[in-house]
Design a protein around this motif. Structure first.
Motif, mmCIF file in Angstrom:
data_model
loop_
_atom_site.group_PDB
_atom_site.id
_atom_site.type_symbol
_atom_site.label_atom_id
_atom_site.label_comp_id
_atom_site.label_asym_id
_atom_site.label_seq_id
_atom_site.Cartn_x
_atom_site.Cartn_y
_atom_site.Cartn_z
ATOM 1 N N LEU A 206 57.134 -2.685 71.864
ATOM 2 C CA LEU A 206 55.084 -2.236 72.194
ATOM 3 C C LEU A 206 54.378 -2.935 70.824
ATOM 4 O O LEU A 206 53.541 -1.348 70.056
ATOM 5 C CB LEU A 206 54.795 -0.376 72.748
ATOM 6 C CG LEU A 206 54.866 -0.693 74.006
ATOM 7 C CD1 LEU A 206 56.757 0.192 74.353
ATOM 8 C CD2 LEU A 206 53.478 -0.087 74.832
ATOM 9 N N PRO A 207 54.304 -3.563 70.129
ATOM 10 C CA PRO A 207 54.119 -4.360 68.398
ATOM 11 C C PRO A 207 53.002 -3.718 68.542
ATOM 12 O O PRO A 207 51.470 -4.154 69.398
ATOM 13 C CB PRO A 207 54.438 -4.562 67.804
ATOM 14 C CG PRO A 207 54.649 -6.098 69.500
ATOM 15 C CD PRO A 207 54.868 -4.886 70.431
ATOM 16 N N ARG A 208 51.696 -3.807 67.609
ATOM 17 C CA ARG A 208 50.777 -3.738 67.082
ATOM 18 C C ARG A 208 49.530 -5.596 67.915
ATOM 19 O O ARG A 208 48.992 -5.083 68.773
ATOM 20 C CB ARG A 208 49.816 -3.883 65.353
ATOM 21 C CG ARG A 208 47.833 -4.184 65.551
ATOM 22 C CD ARG A 208 47.953 -4.065 64.245
ATOM 23 N NE ARG A 208 48.513 -2.902 63.087
ATOM 24 C CZ ARG A 208 48.314 -2.780 62.496
ATOM 25 N NH1 ARG A 208 47.652 -3.679 61.371
ATOM 26 N NH2 ARG A 208 48.181 -1.059 62.142
ATOM 27 N N ARG A 209 50.602 -5.668 67.763
ATOM 28 C CA ARG A 209 49.921 -7.810 68.600
ATOM 29 C C ARG A 209 51.124 -7.513 70.469
ATOM 30 O O ARG A 209 51.351 -7.643 70.549
ATOM 31 C CB ARG A 209 50.891 -8.562 68.240
ATOM 32 C CG ARG A 209 50.352 -9.973 68.274
ATOM 33 C CD ARG A 209 51.710 -11.304 67.972
ATOM 34 N NE ARG A 209 51.541 -12.385 68.230
ATOM 35 C CZ ARG A 209 50.816 -13.221 67.964
ATOM 36 N NH1 ARG A 209 49.675 -13.476 67.171
ATOM 37 N NH2 ARG A 209 50.643 -14.245 68.660
ATOM 38 N N LEU A 210 49.469 -7.182 70.961
ATOM 39 C CA LEU A 210 49.742 -7.006 72.557
ATOM 40 C C LEU A 210 50.680 -8.258 72.871
ATOM 41 O O LEU A 210 50.858 -8.186 74.061
ATOM 42 C CB LEU A 210 48.181 -6.989 72.761
ATOM 43 C CG LEU A 210 47.410 -5.942 72.750
ATOM 44 C CD1 LEU A 210 46.732 -5.337 72.907
ATOM 45 C CD2 LEU A 210 48.350 -4.411 72.110
ATOM 46 N N GLY A 211 50.403 -9.445 72.287
ATOM 47 C CA GLY A 211 51.103 -10.471 73.256
ATOM 48 C C GLY A 211 52.528 -10.306 72.618
ATOM 49 O O GLY A 211 53.335 -11.228 73.376
#
Length: 221
Positions: A206-211
């Motif tokens: 679940l990183p900052r980049r939602l993609g």
């Protein structure tokens, strides 16, 4: 513990400070969530989700509604209603990650993977073959069972970078690939000893980049 082994691999000196002398870092960051607080809150949300009524849902909006309600209930308990602006912003960021998680979780269920509630936050103790005097301890974030009968152990990762299992576990130095982390390989061995069948392992990032919110299974033999 697996985390202690990984700390030793990263830096034996810092391992000694943390695990032998048990020194701890002091800070004055009470007005915002550090990485551990952020991850702990996310794990608590996922733990309630895995044991809740939507754990096997194939509908992303239904999953997201449960996650959002749980997040803000826990935030109220932990941080109160008069939260600092940085904390509120971080909660909003986590809320967006949870929404992306909901769609990925629905896709995993549609693909035949179902969360085992009894495998959520599961404490494990196991010895490796030929090393009976070394007892390893760990806590599995999540165990899934596929409709075909296969099992997998997933570890939630909330770091901003969203590294893959390969990036976390191995590094290339002087032209040679070396292991720098043993978490998932040891998880596999411990899980197979526990469940008496082959087990896949991976991260649910679940990183900052939602993609990039998705499951990454380890591809090692």
């Amino acid at each position: 513990s697996i985390s202690a082994l990984n700390a030793y691999l990263r830096d034996p000196y810092r391992y000694y400070l943390a695990y032998v002398l048990r020194l701890r870092e002091l800070n004055d960051r009470a007005e915002e969530l550090d990485g551990a607080d952020f991850g702990s809150l996310a794990h608590d949300v996922f733990s309630r989700f895995a044991r809740g009524p939507c754990a096997h849902s194939r509908r992303a909006p239904e999953i997201n509604a449960f996650l959002q309600q749980t997040l803000w209930q826990l935030a109220e308990i932990r941080y109160g209603s008069d939260r600092s602006a940085p904390v509120q912003l971080q909660l909003i960021q986590l809320s967006r990650r949870l929404e992306s998680f909901a769609y990925q979780q629905a896709a995993e269920t549609l693909n035949g993977w179902f969360i085992c509630p009894e495998g959520t936050e599961l404490p494990i103790r196991a010895s490796l073959p030929g090393m009976s005097d070394l007892v390893l301890t760990a806590r599995f974030d999540r165990v899934d069972r596929h409709q075909s009968g296969r099992l997998r152990v997933l570890d939630y990762k909330t770091g901003d970078a969203g590294k893959t299992p390969e990036q976390v576990h191995r590094v290339r130095r002087r032209g040679e690939v070396r292991w720098q982390n043993l978490q998932l390989p040891l998880y596999r061995l411990m899980a197979q000893a526990q469940f008496q069948q082959p087990v896949d392992v991976g991260f649910f990032n679940l990183p900052r980049r939602l993609g990039d919110v998705r499951v990454y299974q380890a591809e090692w033999s």
